[in-house]
Design an enzyme around this catalytic site. Structure first.
Site, PDB file in Angstrom:
ATOM      1  N   TRP A   1     -16.789  31.064  12.112  1.00 15.51           N
ATOM      2  CA  TRP A   1     -16.227  30.038  11.216  1.00 15.51           C
ATOM      3  C   TRP A   1     -17.286  29.019  10.845  1.00 15.51           C
ATOM      4  O   TRP A   1     -17.330  28.551   9.699  1.00 15.51           O
ATOM      5  CB  TRP A   1     -14.984  29.394  11.834  1.00 15.51           C
ATOM      6  CG  TRP A   1     -13.944  30.422  12.135  1.00 15.51           C
ATOM      7  CD1 TRP A   1     -13.450  30.760  13.350  1.00 15.51           C
ATOM      8  CD2 TRP A   1     -13.318  31.321  11.201  1.00 15.51           C
ATOM      9  NE1 TRP A   1     -12.550  31.799  13.242  1.00 15.51           N
ATOM     10  CE2 TRP A   1     -12.456  32.161  11.936  1.00 15.51           C
ATOM     11  CE3 TRP A   1     -13.409  31.498   9.815  1.00 15.51           C
ATOM     12  CZ2 TRP A   1     -11.678  33.164  11.337  1.00 15.51           C
ATOM     13  CZ3 TRP A   1     -12.631  32.485   9.211  1.00 15.51           C
ATOM     14  CH2 TRP A   1     -11.793  33.294   9.966  1.00 15.51           C
TER      15      TRP A   1
ATOM     16  N   ASP B   1     -14.833  20.755  12.467  1.00 17.90           N
ATOM     17  CA  ASP B   1     -13.722  21.693  12.332  1.00 17.90           C
ATOM     18  C   ASP B   1     -13.087  21.835  13.712  1.00 17.90           C
ATOM     19  O   ASP B   1     -13.653  22.446  14.607  1.00 17.90           O
ATOM     20  CB  ASP B   1     -14.255  23.041  11.824  1.00 17.90           C
ATOM     21  CG  ASP B   1     -13.167  24.116  11.762  1.00 17.90           C
ATOM     22  OD1 ASP B   1     -12.015  23.842  12.153  1.00 17.90           O
ATOM     23  OD2 ASP B   1     -13.480  25.231  11.312  1.00 17.90           O
TER      24      ASP B   1
ATOM     25  N   LYS C   1      -2.579  26.398  14.993  1.00 15.11           N
ATOM     26  CA  LYS C   1      -2.840  26.546  16.429  1.00 15.11           C
ATOM     27  C   LYS C   1      -1.973  25.512  17.166  1.00 15.11           C
ATOM     28  O   LYS C   1      -0.886  25.827  17.575  1.00 15.11           O
ATOM     29  CB  LYS C   1      -4.321  26.345  16.760  1.00 15.11           C
ATOM     30  CG  LYS C   1      -5.292  26.939  15.772  1.00 15.11           C
ATOM     31  CD  LYS C   1      -5.469  28.445  15.887  1.00 15.11           C
ATOM     32  CE  LYS C   1      -6.589  28.885  14.953  1.00 15.11           C
ATOM     33  NZ  LYS C   1      -6.769  30.321  14.861  1.00 15.11           N
TER      34      LYS C   1
END
Lengths: 356, 356
Positions: free
Chosen positions: A102, A169, A193
């Site tokens: 990511w 992030d 999440k």
């Protein structure tokens, strides 16, 4: 039977959140209307989004005069693009830490807007550790890092000192542990999440870092316009935001981030202890960088895989297969996963040991 | 008591959709997992999104070899930006029809990318008609129009001939009437009217119009990358897409677009007939351009407003207040609104007439 859901995301939320969300789909708050059919401009929904935005800052212990919380669309991958669009000067540059897939995605998108400086990378060891010992340069528009790497099971325990805005992030570990969140200037996190269902993305911005780029930004991608519109520049994801509010309220009721962190540490210790103790298994990550959210591990002998997976299935364990980049297994232990589920997994690992 | 929901969007969906969606939030398909906690890469969800994408093309009677259906994030306002990002040449230009607030929004965003030519506008009469008699120039990258104007209650009954790609924002009337959809090259629609809950946006693209711009497009904004990833470039809005599938299945069961169009016409005729007959009310739109989705009307004497609104409330009518740009009232009659609800509104209008 309710499953022990180890899915990496979208993932388990608290059972009471599922129940309240389902009820609201039938009838929101005895209004005679489903949460899915109310106007986003209605008094009911404005109250929902305002409560959610305020509760985010309260739980993160951030000053609402300095920070704004937004619920945007498009996922964290969308922020890979919005961050440089807003923060990188035309012909500017930004520093990135490359700690996995990511982080890499964020770096690639930033390259559409200017120069990227990769200050550290753990690619050489298939990202099984967090790069350390780097310096954040001063002549960049911002520094970007990824606090937890869902795929590789690594987590930053410390964050570097930086004289430039720090962008993080936190998709896969926000609200899971106490940090000094005021050290960050922009935090973003896909909801799916620790926050809510897929379909909304939390962005927390220190207001004063904005307005410094001369780049022309299309309205919907402009953080300042989103802030001005109070996170309602256009129709937001009503249901995803309502369910996020339910999760934030649940978290507050648990005692907030400090209380959930204790439980998260217990869960992680239980599982990593078994991975290290049980001769059939091995962890994939350097111990000091292990994530409390996503534990990645392998069977030392792949011949045991069919029986291990059959035991998991029989015990109601779901979503434990590792990402193809690492292989093996990945147990994601987000906030809503009960300790009881971890005990079931540990018991299955011990049962395997006794059987082979 | 279940309300008669005239909300302009998010809006009413079929009751069976609410019931199935609520059940899936508790337990999807007896899996022991909520629809909110399953992986978007799971077999279950891949089947959902693939069915939804196929059913969109089937209902629109579009050839899946020529067209692709995507479920993206960000709403129709996000497409105001994505359309020129993908379709406008660098130093290119595009033609737009200005039929109201949303058309205007699209024009403003296109100006970030190139030149816009406004071929017609009804701004002179506060958008109470659809501009006609214009020509779409040939030397533009595409022509953009808005098929239905939610705020003003107008609807395009005919679409111009064009030698360039035709892009249409059908947010508020897609799936409501039979059109030759193959005349369009790109159709987009925020879900929250005739498709599903807020939080996903349908984009239907004729594949061959893509790949003609030399502009560098950030990955997540690139239609070609979204198509290549089969609408899963990143985590999609799982619940909003599942609920959209339920609505598409419901629509197919009603007999598809042709069958729902008949009912929509009946509902519109009932209400417009009463607006024209009842001396207390007047419509705001030129009769030939009236929308079957959003009927906008005024009380001739505003002194009657309190009693009319009290009667509406007593009858369980919700969401009928007009947009501030037009004032008065707006009755949105999307696919899922039953004729019974329209009969209730007409009865209230007649009751008012008998009382004052």
């Amino acid at each position: 039977m309710k499953k022990h859901n180890y899915s990496a995301g979208p993932c388990i939320l608290a059972q009471e959140v599922f129940e309240k969300a389902a009820q609201a789909v039938l009838d929101y708050n005895n209004s005679g209307l489903s949460i899915l059919e109310i106007s986003h401009r209605s008094k009911d929904f404005v109250a929902i989004i305002e409560q959610a935005r305020a509760l985010v800052l309260e739980l993160l212990k951030l000053d609402p005069k300095e920070y704004t919380a937004l619920f945007l669309s498009g996922g964290a991958s969308h922020q890979f693009m919005m961050v440089p669009y807003n923060l990188m000067q035309t012909s500017g540059k930004a520093a990135y830490l490359d700690s996995g897939t990511w982080a890499n995605g964020a770096i690639k998108e930033a390259a559409f807007f200017g120069e990227t400086v990769v200050v550290g990378s753990s690619k050489d060891q298939n990202y099984n550790y967090i790069p350390k010992g780097y310096t954040v340069p001063e002549a960049v528009d911002y520094f970007h890092c990824t606090s937890n790497n869902t795929i590789y099971g690594t987590q930053m325990k410390e964050f570097p000192a930086a004289k430039v805005p720090v962008v993080c992030d936190m998709s896969s570990d926000i609200f899971s542990r106490v940090l000094d969140f005021s050290k960050f200037d922009l935090i973003y996190a896909g909801a799916q999440k620790n926050l809510g269902p897929a379909g909304t993305t939390l962005v927390v911005i220190k207001n004063r870092i904005l307005g410094k780029s001369t780049r022309a930004i299309p309205s919907i991608l402009d953080y300042e316009k989103q802030i001005k519109a109070q996170s309602m520049y256009n129709t937001p994801a009503v249901f995803a935001i309502y369910t996020s509010l339910l999760t934030l309220q649940w978290l507050k009721k648990q005692g907030g981030i400090a209380a959930i962190e204790k439980i998260n540490n217990q869960k992680a210790e239980l599982l990593y202890h078994e991975i290290d103790r049980n001769p059939l298994f091995e962890g994939t990550v350097r111990p000091e960088d292990r994530s409390t959210m996503n534990a990645t591990f392998l069977l030392r002998n792949m011949a045991h895989a069919p029986i291990f997976e059959a035991l998991c299935e029989a015990a109601g364990i779901s979503g434990i297969k590792g990402h193809r980049s690492v292989g093996g297994y990945r147990a994601s232990m987000y906030n809503a996963l009960p300790i009881a589920s971890v005990l079931v997994l540990v018991a299955v690992m011990q049962e395997l040991e006794s059987k082979v």
